[in-house]
Write a protein that holds these residues in place. Structure first.
Motif, PDB file in Angstrom:
ATOM      1  N   GLU A  86       0.911  -1.065  -0.063  1.00 45.15           N
ATOM      2  CA  GLU A  86       0.375   0.215  -0.272  1.00 45.15           C
ATOM      3  C   GLU A  86       1.084   1.208   0.267  1.00 45.15           C
ATOM      4  O   GLU A  86       1.925   1.782   0.646  1.00 45.15           O
ATOM      5  CB  GLU A  86      -0.682  -0.287   1.347  1.00 45.15           C
ATOM      6  N   VAL A  87       1.191   2.812  -1.059  1.00 45.12           N
ATOM      7  CA  VAL A  87       2.083   3.451  -0.841  1.00 45.12           C
ATOM      8  C   VAL A  87       0.768   4.566  -1.624  1.00 45.12           C
ATOM      9  O   VAL A  87      -0.175   4.702  -2.573  1.00 45.12           O
ATOM     10  CB  VAL A  87       2.912   2.750  -2.455  1.00 45.12           C
ATOM     11  N   GLU A  88       1.490   5.614  -0.975  1.00 41.42           N
ATOM     12  CA  GLU A  88       1.377   7.079  -1.368  1.00 41.42           C
ATOM     13  C   GLU A  88       2.224   7.411  -2.457  1.00 41.42           C
ATOM     14  O   GLU A  88       3.702   7.589  -2.194  1.00 41.42           O
ATOM     15  CB  GLU A  88       1.141   7.741  -0.071  1.00 41.42           C
ATOM     16  N   ILE A  89       1.676   8.631  -3.473  1.00 46.06           N
ATOM     17  CA  ILE A  89       3.208   7.960  -4.815  1.00 46.06           C
ATOM     18  C   ILE A  89       2.665   9.967  -4.752  1.00 46.06           C
ATOM     19  O   ILE A  89       1.356  10.172  -4.933  1.00 46.06           O
ATOM     20  CB  ILE A  89       2.071   7.557  -5.881  1.00 46.06           C
ATOM     21  N   ILE A  90       3.569  10.689  -5.262  1.00 51.27           N
ATOM     22  CA  ILE A  90       3.881  11.855  -6.078  1.00 51.27           C
ATOM     23  C   ILE A  90       4.153  11.779  -6.886  1.00 51.27           C
ATOM     24  O   ILE A  90       5.386  11.757  -7.113  1.00 51.27           O
ATOM     25  CB  ILE A  90       4.214  12.078  -4.808  1.00 51.27           C
ATOM     26  N   LEU A  91       3.369  12.330  -7.978  1.00 49.38           N
ATOM     27  CA  LEU A  91       3.636  12.095  -9.195  1.00 49.38           C
ATOM     28  C   LEU A  91       3.970  14.015 -10.316  1.00 49.38           C
ATOM     29  O   LEU A  91       3.760  15.106  -9.555  1.00 49.38           O
ATOM     30  CB  LEU A  91       2.732  11.605 -10.122  1.00 49.38           C
ATOM     31  N   ASN A  92       4.610  13.765 -10.961  1.00 50.50           N
ATOM     32  CA  ASN A  92       4.692  15.607 -11.400  1.00 50.50           C
ATOM     33  C   ASN A  92       4.023  16.989 -11.850  1.00 50.50           C
ATOM     34  O   ASN A  92       3.613  17.568 -11.966  1.00 50.50           O
ATOM     35  CB  ASN A  92       6.487  16.193 -12.206  1.00 50.50           C
ATOM     36  N   THR A  93       3.073  15.315 -12.812  1.00 52.14           N
ATOM     37  CA  THR A  93       1.925  15.778 -13.710  1.00 52.14           C
ATOM     38  C   THR A  93       0.904  14.761 -13.121  1.00 52.14           C
ATOM     39  O   THR A  93       0.969  13.657 -12.595  1.00 52.14           O
ATOM     40  CB  THR A  93       1.911  16.053 -14.577  1.00 52.14           C
ATOM     41  N   THR A  94      -0.270  15.627 -12.850  1.00 51.12           N
ATOM     42  CA  THR A  94      -1.798  14.317 -12.683  1.00 51.12           C
ATOM     43  C   THR A  94      -2.990  14.784 -13.131  1.00 51.12           C
ATOM     44  O   THR A  94      -2.674  16.105 -13.422  1.00 51.12           O
ATOM     45  CB  THR A  94      -1.788  13.833 -11.055  1.00 51.12           C
ATOM     46  N   CYS A  95      -3.358  14.207 -13.434  1.00 50.24           N
ATOM     47  CA  CYS A  95      -5.066  14.245 -14.234  1.00 50.24           C
ATOM     48  C   CYS A  95      -5.641  13.878 -13.003  1.00 50.24           C
ATOM     49  O   CYS A  95      -7.700  13.730 -13.567  1.00 50.24           O
ATOM     50  CB  CYS A  95      -5.167  12.933 -15.459  1.00 50.24           C
ATOM     51  N   PHE A  96      -5.447  13.330 -12.055  1.00 47.98           N
ATOM     52  CA  PHE A  96      -6.150  12.314 -11.145  1.00 47.98           C
ATOM     53  C   PHE A  96      -7.088  13.962  -9.685  1.00 47.98           C
ATOM     54  O   PHE A  96      -6.008  15.206  -9.196  1.00 47.98           O
ATOM     55  CB  PHE A  96      -5.563  11.681  -9.922  1.00 47.98           C
ATOM     56  N   TYR A  97      -8.563  14.343  -9.786  1.00 47.30           N
ATOM     57  CA  TYR A  97      -8.818  14.909  -8.921  1.00 47.30           C
ATOM     58  C   TYR A  97      -8.309  15.229  -6.969  1.00 47.30           C
ATOM     59  O   TYR A  97      -9.202  13.503  -7.066  1.00 47.30           O
ATOM     60  CB  TYR A  97      -9.907  15.241  -9.253  1.00 47.30           C
ATOM     61  N   ALA A  98      -7.801  15.530  -6.256  1.00 47.24           N
ATOM     62  CA  ALA A  98      -7.661  15.501  -5.707  1.00 47.24           C
ATOM     63  C   ALA A  98      -9.024  15.947  -4.167  1.00 47.24           C
ATOM     64  O   ALA A  98      -9.779  16.827  -4.667  1.00 47.24           O
ATOM     65  CB  ALA A  98      -6.792  16.074  -4.971  1.00 47.24           C
ATOM     66  N   GLU A  99      -8.612  15.052  -3.091  1.00 45.48           N
ATOM     67  CA  GLU A  99     -10.348  15.124  -2.627  1.00 45.48           C
ATOM     68  C   GLU A  99     -11.028  17.190  -2.936  1.00 45.48           C
ATOM     69  O   GLU A  99      -9.781  17.225  -1.498  1.00 45.48           O
ATOM     70  CB  GLU A  99     -10.594  14.918  -1.463  1.00 45.48           C
ATOM     71  N   SER A 100     -11.237  17.477  -2.980  1.00 47.79           N
ATOM     72  CA  SER A 100     -11.298  19.273  -2.038  1.00 47.79           C
ATOM     73  C   SER A 100     -13.031  20.043  -2.613  1.00 47.79           C
ATOM     74  O   SER A 100     -13.908  18.514  -3.329  1.00 47.79           O
ATOM     75  CB  SER A 100     -10.679  19.823  -2.539  1.00 47.79           C
ATOM     76  N   GLY A 101     -13.284  20.777  -1.973  1.00 48.51           N
ATOM     77  CA  GLY A 101     -15.029  21.134  -1.780  1.00 48.51           C
ATOM     78  C   GLY A 101     -16.108  20.046  -2.232  1.00 48.51           C
ATOM     79  O   GLY A 101     -17.196  20.291  -2.899  1.00 48.51           O
ATOM     80  N   GLY A 102     -15.782  18.903  -1.291  1.00 48.29           N
ATOM     81  CA  GLY A 102     -16.673  17.888  -0.763  1.00 48.29           C
ATOM     82  C   GLY A 102     -16.863  16.874  -2.172  1.00 48.29           C
ATOM     83  O   GLY A 102     -17.200  16.127  -1.373  1.00 48.29           O
ATOM     84  N   GLN A 103     -16.117  17.332  -2.778  1.00 49.09           N
ATOM     85  CA  GLN A 103     -15.903  16.440  -4.177  1.00 49.09           C
ATOM     86  C   GLN A 103     -14.965  14.979  -3.386  1.00 49.09           C
ATOM     87  O   GLN A 103     -13.517  15.429  -3.278  1.00 49.09           O
ATOM     88  CB  GLN A 103     -16.063  17.071  -5.346  1.00 49.09           C
ATOM     89  N   VAL A 104     -15.011  13.382  -3.201  1.00 43.00           N
ATOM     90  CA  VAL A 104     -14.169  12.570  -3.487  1.00 43.00           C
ATOM     91  C   VAL A 104     -12.810  13.029  -4.152  1.00 43.00           C
ATOM     92  O   VAL A 104     -13.109  13.080  -5.063  1.00 43.00           O
ATOM     93  CB  VAL A 104     -14.921  11.040  -3.235  1.00 43.00           C
ATOM     94  N   GLY A 105     -12.053  12.170  -4.046  1.00 46.01           N
ATOM     95  CA  GLY A 105     -10.688  11.889  -5.108  1.00 46.01           C
ATOM     96  C   GLY A 105     -11.020  11.135  -6.172  1.00 46.01           C
ATOM     97  O   GLY A 105     -12.228  10.245  -6.255  1.00 46.01           O
ATOM     98  N   ASP A 106     -10.011  11.261  -7.638  1.00 42.91           N
ATOM     99  CA  ASP A 106     -10.405   9.931  -7.958  1.00 42.91           C
ATOM    100  C   ASP A 106      -9.706   9.032  -8.072  1.00 42.91           C
ATOM    101  O   ASP A 106      -9.106   8.851  -7.346  1.00 42.91           O
ATOM    102  CB  ASP A 106     -10.258  11.226  -9.761  1.00 42.91           C
TER     103      ASP A 106
END
Length: 251
Positions: A86-106
């Motif tokens: 199980e891993v946490e990954i940080i990318l230089n560029t992403t198309c994944f929406y991060a949880e914010s404004g009430g909307q869940v993460g992609d």
């Protein structure tokens, strides 16, 4: 069952002592979880300070080639993650929406010929660093590796629809009930939405019927939505609403 078995052997059970020890164990367990969470937060804060921000292209792209900038397992920065991790990954560029404004993460995946990582959440750290949470299904992922980031399109469409419906609901409530309607939170998921608001009195069922009819009429109009980036003050002048308690950047 334990007490019954003990009674058959003429042995008493110290129930108060058992409850005391269980309470102690629960406290220790909570403390351990908090310690792990604090360790993760500290590690991510250091990574965020080092890397800065992630370039987000997810409003226009749902698939992008990206480079792994950092990996964390259990709050520790690592150079690689193996199958089953199980891993946490940080990318230089992403198309994944991060949880914010009430909307869940992609949700989605990171992959290449010999690697597949299933992503089940995306969160923001320090406002602009995107952290992808997932599990390595096959192969090995390493820092510096180039992968294809791919968002689950069907889930994103559901979230987008529910996010739009949340804004329509807010507008309809204000139109029917007046400007005293004040948003106090929301949840925009893949399967549902929830809108929390303050109002000085119970909402009449007849008013709710009008709100529902209004929202459905707007949806039926199928008005095209457009994404635009601008200064926050410009957006407010165009009618954008800022919710009390939410933090906003300059754009």
């Amino acid at each position: 069952i334990t007490q019954d078995a003990a009674a058959e052997q003429n042995v008493s059970v110290d129930v108060p002592g058992f409850e005391l020890e269980m309470a102690k164990q629960r406290r220790q367990s909570r403390a351990a979880r908090q310690e792990v969470d604090l360790t993760k937060q500290a590690s991510l804060a250091k990574v965020a300070e080092s890397l800065g921000s992630t370039l987000f292209v997810g409003y226009h792209e749902l698939e992008v080639s990206s480079t792994v900038e950092a990996l964390l397992i259990d709050g520790e920065v690592v150079e690689e993650a193996l199958e089953g991790d199980e891993v946490e990954i940080i990318l230089n560029t992403t198309c994944f929406y991060a949880e914010s404004g009430g909307q869940v993460g992609d949700h989605g995946s990171l992959s290449r010929k010999d690697v597949h990582v299933t992503i089940t959440d995306c969160q923001k750290v320090s406002g602009s660093l995107y952290v992808h949470l997932g599990s390595v299904e096959s192969g090995k992922i390493t820092t510096g590796m180039t992968l294809t980031a791919r968002v689950d399109d069907s889930l994103r469409k559901r979230a987008v629809a529910h996010h739009s419906a949340t804004h329509l609901l807010q507008s309809a409530l204000k139109q029917v009930l007046g400007d005293s309607v004040a948003q106090k939170g929301s949840l925009v998921g893949f399967d549902r939405l929830r809108f929390d608001f303050n109002f000085p009195k119970p909402v009449a069922s007849s008013d709710l019927d009008v709100v529902e009819k209004t929202v459905n009429e707007w949806i039926a109009q199928n008005i095209e939505s457009k994404v635009a980036t601008m200064e926050i003050e410009t957006a407010k002048k165009m009618g954008a609403l800022a919710t009390f308690g939410e933090k906003y950047g300059s754009t």
